[in-house]
Design a protein around this motif. Structure first.
Motif, short mmCIF file in Angstrom:
data_model
loop_
_atom_site.label_atom_id
_atom_site.label_comp_id
_atom_site.label_asym_id
_atom_site.label_seq_id
_atom_site.Cartn_x
_atom_site.Cartn_y
_atom_site.Cartn_z
N SER A 1 0.79 -1.24 0.00
CA SER A 1 0.00 0.00 0.00
C SER A 1 0.82 1.28 0.00
CB SER A 1 -0.91 0.01 1.22
OG SER A 1 -1.76 -1.09 1.13
N VAL B 1 -9.52 -4.93 4.11
CA VAL B 1 -9.59 -5.56 5.43
C VAL B 1 -10.91 -5.22 6.13
CG1 VAL B 1 -8.42 -5.74 7.68
CG2 VAL B 1 -7.09 -5.56 5.59
N SER C 1 -6.53 3.10 3.36
CA SER C 1 -5.77 2.13 2.58
C SER C 1 -6.67 1.08 1.92
CB SER C 1 -4.72 1.46 3.47
OG SER C 1 -3.73 0.89 2.66
N ASN D 1 -7.75 -1.22 -0.92
CA ASN D 1 -7.24 -1.85 -2.14
C ASN D 1 -8.26 -1.75 -3.27
OD1 ASN D 1 -4.99 -2.63 -0.69
ND2 ASN D 1 -5.78 -4.67 -0.20
N TYR E 1 -2.13 -1.38 -5.90
CA TYR E 1 -1.91 -1.41 -4.44
C TYR E 1 -0.61 -2.14 -4.07
CZ TYR E 1 -4.69 -5.82 -4.59
OH TYR E 1 -5.19 -7.06 -4.87
N TYR F 1 1.53 -4.67 -5.63
CA TYR F 1 2.05 -6.02 -5.87
C TYR F 1 2.35 -6.19 -7.35
CZ TYR F 1 0.42 -6.67 -1.19
OH TYR F 1 0.24 -6.52 0.15
N THR G 1 -4.67 5.10 9.33
CA THR G 1 -4.05 3.82 9.70
C THR G 1 -2.69 4.00 10.38
OG1 THR G 1 -3.04 3.67 7.52
CG2 THR G 1 -5.16 2.55 7.83
N THR H 1 0.92 3.91 5.55
CA THR H 1 1.25 2.61 6.13
C THR H 1 1.24 1.54 5.04
OG1 THR H 1 -1.08 2.20 6.51
CG2 THR H 1 0.17 3.09 8.36
N GLY H 2 1.84 0.43 5.33
CA GLY H 2 1.74 -0.72 4.45
C GLY H 2 1.92 -1.99 5.24
N THR H 3 1.06 -2.96 4.97
CA THR H 3 1.22 -4.29 5.57
C THR H 3 1.17 -5.26 4.41
OG1 THR H 3 -0.03 -3.52 7.48
CG2 THR H 3 0.39 -5.90 7.31
N HIS I 1 1.77 -9.06 2.76
CA HIS I 1 2.04 -10.50 2.83
C HIS I 1 3.28 -10.76 1.99
CE1 HIS I 1 -1.26 -12.58 4.86
NE2 HIS I 1 -2.07 -11.62 4.41
N TYR J 1 1.55 -7.13 13.51
CA TYR J 1 2.34 -7.06 12.27
C TYR J 1 1.89 -5.95 11.34
CZ TYR J 1 -1.69 -9.74 10.67
OH TYR J 1 -2.96 -10.16 10.41
N TYR J 2 0.83 -5.21 11.67
CA TYR J 2 0.39 -4.12 10.80
C TYR J 2 1.44 -3.01 10.75
CZ TYR J 2 -4.39 -5.92 10.39
OH TYR J 2 -5.48 -6.67 10.10
N GLY J 3 1.61 -2.46 9.54
CA GLY J 3 2.53 -1.34 9.37
C GLY J 3 2.21 -0.22 10.35
C1 59J Z 1 -2.83 -7.52 3.74
C2 59J Z 1 -1.73 -8.35 0.83
C3 59J Z 1 -1.09 -10.05 -0.80
C4 59J Z 1 -0.83 -10.06 -2.25
C5 59J Z 1 -4.04 -8.19 3.73
C6 59J Z 1 -2.03 -7.52 4.86
C7 59J Z 1 -3.05 -8.68 -1.23
C8 59J Z 1 -3.11 -9.26 -2.55
C9 59J Z 1 -2.08 -10.64 -4.30
C10 59J Z 1 -4.45 -8.90 4.86
C11 59J Z 1 -2.43 -8.23 5.98
C12 59J Z 1 -3.64 -8.90 5.98
C13 59J Z 1 -1.42 -9.78 -5.33
S1 59J Z 1 -4.41 -4.13 5.88
O1 59J Z 1 -1.01 -2.44 3.24
O2 59J Z 1 -4.11 -5.25 1.95
O3 59J Z 1 -0.66 -1.29 7.36
O4 59J Z 1 -2.03 -0.13 8.34
O5 59J Z 1 -0.73 -8.65 1.45
O6 59J Z 1 -3.95 -7.91 -0.87
O7 59J Z 1 -4.10 -9.10 -3.29
O8 59J Z 1 -4.02 -9.58 7.09
N1 59J Z 1 -2.77 -2.19 5.74
N2 59J Z 1 -2.65 -4.46 3.45
N3 59J Z 1 -2.59 -7.39 1.29
N4 59J Z 1 -1.99 -9.00 -0.39
N5 59J Z 1 -2.03 -9.97 -3.00
C14 59J Z 1 -3.77 -2.83 4.94
C15 59J Z 1 -3.24 -3.16 3.57
C16 59J Z 1 -2.20 -2.13 3.34
C17 59J Z 1 -2.89 -1.83 6.99
C18 59J Z 1 -4.01 -2.23 7.87
C19 59J Z 1 -4.91 -3.31 7.36
C20 59J Z 1 -3.13 -5.42 2.60
C21 59J Z 1 -4.84 -1.01 8.14
C22 59J Z 1 -2.38 -6.73 2.59
C23 59J Z 1 -1.81 -1.04 7.61
O9 59J Z 1 -2.60 -0.96 3.24
#
Ligand code: 59J
Length: 603
Positions: free
Chosen positions: A292, A331, A346, A348, A404, A406, A467, A482-484, A486, A527-529
């Motif tokens: 993100s 989320v 944030s 997607n 977003y 990836y 966030t 922020t960014g979290t 996977h 683990y959230y950013g």
């Molecule tokens: C996510 C992803 C993985 C790759 C989702 C992180 C995708 C996706 C395929 C669920 C943790 C989680 C290409 S989340 O960064 O959306 O930091 O404050 O890893 O979506 O389609 O349990 N960030 N993160 N997604 N994948 N593929 C949000 C978001 C982000 C947050 C929180 C909640 C994801 C507020 C991440 C943050 O902005």
């Protein structure tokens, strides 16, 4: 018949005289030969045994920080060396010598025997002057000292990755020691000396050439900020049980790297038993999917098309959106929100809808203009450029996931450089690891209004409902994202391995610093950013703004705080706080001091 007859006498005399004369002639000839005819040859041979040309090492230049504080300095040291033949003959002295030098006496014998044809072998390099003196006091035949320099790194592990290190020959091996080796190393000189039978210098005959000392380098790094960033990162990595992490801080006006720290690190002054992994300057060598933290650029592209404004409404539905056979997920369920809220929460789905409303080239173009997929310009050895593929191959799914974060990869340094564009009104600047006399010419790669609008949206991330509340700094307006993420692994994405990210800038009214915090695989539950990386950003930014004497641009929040007397800033209220426990405590910690108590003694 055996009796001499008078007439045989003169014959014998003649023979004797003849032989003597011949001998005398031979002697004269030999004398002539030695003194005059073969003189040059013999003189050379004699000189070769006693007159020597020896190298005089050059002093390697100092690496200093931007204020002249030393980060790498060379101090004089001695190396102990021997003539193997002579030392082999002094076997009785080996045990004393071996004990002093802390080497194995038997090994010493083997070492010498295998090199008996040579005239010079090192016994131990770079010993202290004290030890050198003790060795020479032993008076072992064939053992001498050679003057040299040893590199010392006053900042130790704090600046290890950026500064790098040299090998025993004083040649740069890693980091900026390697990048600027030619500038730093100088030229050794040489002098002629006469040595005695034992190889000791008895007379300096002449200097053949003076050593040319290397030149100093002033880095862009500010040692104080480097220490601050290092301490906070190390504490965060320890408390979150993360695998690794990096922090990069840039000066928005100049593109200079003010701080770049990584965990794990190493002590460059003692590199025995180190793993190659520790040497990596992850801030420039490690790539990751930015997730993100890319969204501000997606939004900038959307604003550039003219189809979107910060207030344009986007339906994110129930937080699920099917693109081809891929489902984009949020989320939480945000429903109909404006572009600004897509950044703040944030979403997607929101980013995807914007990306699908523009030409693939428009999205690619902005990523490319802010420097993704290209070297940083900082000339750091081993730097990775990350990957940004051409837009020709982008289908709908690629456009969605790229929007977003990836499907492309970046280094922390690249991400910081890209945020610098948003921080300084759309100007792109190369990154520099050396102190610049004047700021480089920037290149306008984004309209100033677009950069300004995105900056403003990012400010909402750090305010109520965002966030990244804990990235806030009392007294200053802060913006960021922020960014979290996977982590990707063979065949897809790991279910339980994450990167926690925060990228941002301050103060918003006239950004001075840009910073990226990356924490790899936090394993303590959170683990959230917003929970893992943002507080680190907040603490470092608070200390840095104060150290650099940057004027507060949000005095109102300070006043409110003082009046309320609760130490909780305006940002620490709102819905998101309940969703993220622990937030107010973190803010309180840096309200009272930029160096919370639990950090003390980390280094
Ligand atoms: C996510 C992803 C993985 C790759 C989702 C992180 C995708 C996706 C395929 C669920 C943790 C989680 C290409 S989340 O960064 O959306 O930091 O404050 O890893 O979506 O389609 O349990 N960030 N993160 N997604 N994948 N593929 C949000 C978001 C982000 C947050 C929180 C909640 C994801 C507020 C991440 C943050 O902005």
């Amino acid at each position: 018949m055996t009796q001499n007859t008078p007439h045989t006498q003169p014959v014998r005399l003649l023979v004797v005289l003849g032989v003597l004369g011949a001998i005398a002639l031979l002697l004269v000839w030999r004398a002539l030969d030695l003194q005059i005819l073969s003189n040059d040859f013999l003189q050379d041979q004699g000189d070769a045994r006693h007159l020597r040309e020896v190298a005089t090492p050059a002093h390697r230049g100092m690496i200093a920080d931007r204020n002249g504080e030393p980060l790498a300095i060379s101090t004089p040291v001695d190396s102990v060396w021997a003539n193997p033949q002579e030392l082999l003959a002094a076997r009785a002295q080996w045990p004393h010598l071996a004990r002093l030098l802390n080497i194995d006496a038997k090994g010493l014998g083997r070492h010498l025997t295998s090199r008996v044809g040579r005239e010079f072998v090192y016994l131990k390099r770079n010993v202290s002057p004290d030890l050198a003196e003790q060795v020479m006091a032993l008076g072992v035949p064939g053992v001498s000292l050679q003057r040299g320099y040893r590199r010392y790194y006053p900042a130790g592990e704090v600046a290890a990755h950026v500064v790098g290190f040299t090998n025993v020959d004083d040649t740069g091996q890693e980091g900026l020691e390697l990048a600027y080796d030619e500038w730093l190393h100088g030229m050794p000189g040489s002098k002629r000396v006469i040595k005695d039978r034992l190889g000791r210098v008895v007379e300096n005959v002449e200097r053949v050439s003076e050593p040319l000392p290397g030149k100093d380098v002033a880095l862009s790094i500010d040692r104080r900020l480097q220490y601050l960033a290092y301490r906070e990162l190390k504490a965060a990595i320890q408390s979150s049980h993360a695998r690794s992490g990096s922090v990069v801080m840039l000066d928005v006006n100049t593109g200079e790297v003010l701080a770049l720290v990584n965990q794990p690190s190493f002590n460059p002054n003692n590199r025995a038993n180190l793993r190659g992994d520790d040497f990596r300057n992850r801030g420039v060598t490690d790539v990751f999917e930015p997730g993100s933290t890319i969204k501000p650029f997606t939004v900038a592209a959307a604003l550039e098309t003219g189809k979107f404004r910060p207030t344009t409404m986007i339906d994110t539905g129930s937080g699920l959106f099917k693109v081809g056979n891929h489902t984009v997920r949020d989320v939480h369920n945000y429903g109909v929100i404006d572009v600004s809220t897509v950044i703040q929460k944030s979403s997607n789905v929101g980013a995807t809808k914007m990306a699908l409303a523009m030409e693939p080239k428009q999205l690619w173009s902005i990523f490319s203009r802010v420097g993704f997929g290209a070297a940083s310009g900082g000339r750091f050895p081993g730097e990775m450029t990350g990957a940004l593929s051409g837009y020709e191959g982008w289908g709908e799914v690629e456009r969605a996931t790229l929007s977003y974060g990836y499907g492309l990869s970046v280094t922390p340094l690249q991400l910081a450089r890209a945020y610098m564009v948003l921080a300084n009104g759309g100007q792109f600047k190369p990154v520099s690891f050396v102190h610049l006399a004047e700021p480089p010419q920037g290149e306008q790669v984004m309209r100033p209004e677009v950069a300004g609008q995105v900056l403003k949206m990012m400010e909402s991330v750090v305010n109520a409902g965002g966030t990244g509340l804990s990235a806030g700094v009392p007294g200053y307006r802060v913006a960021g994202k922020t960014g979290t993420v996977h982590k990707s692994q063979a065949g897809g994405y790991a279910a339980d391995r994450y990167l926690a990210l925060f990228a941002g800038m301050a103060p918003v009214s006239k950004p001075r610093l840009v910073m990226v915090v990356m924490i790899d695989e936090p394993r303590s539950g959170e683990y959230y950013g917003g929970l893992v990386a943002a507080p680190v950003f907040g603490r470092i930014m608070a200390g840095a703004l104060r150290l650099l004497d940057v004027a507060p641009d949000d005095v109102q929040s300070l006043r409110t705080q003082l009046v309320q007397g609760d130490g909780v800033g305006k940002n620490a209220t709102g819905a998101a706080v309940q969703a993220m426990p622990g937030q107010p405590a973190v803010r309180q910690a840096h309200v009272s001091s930029p160096q919370p108590k639990h950090m003390a003694g980390v280094l």
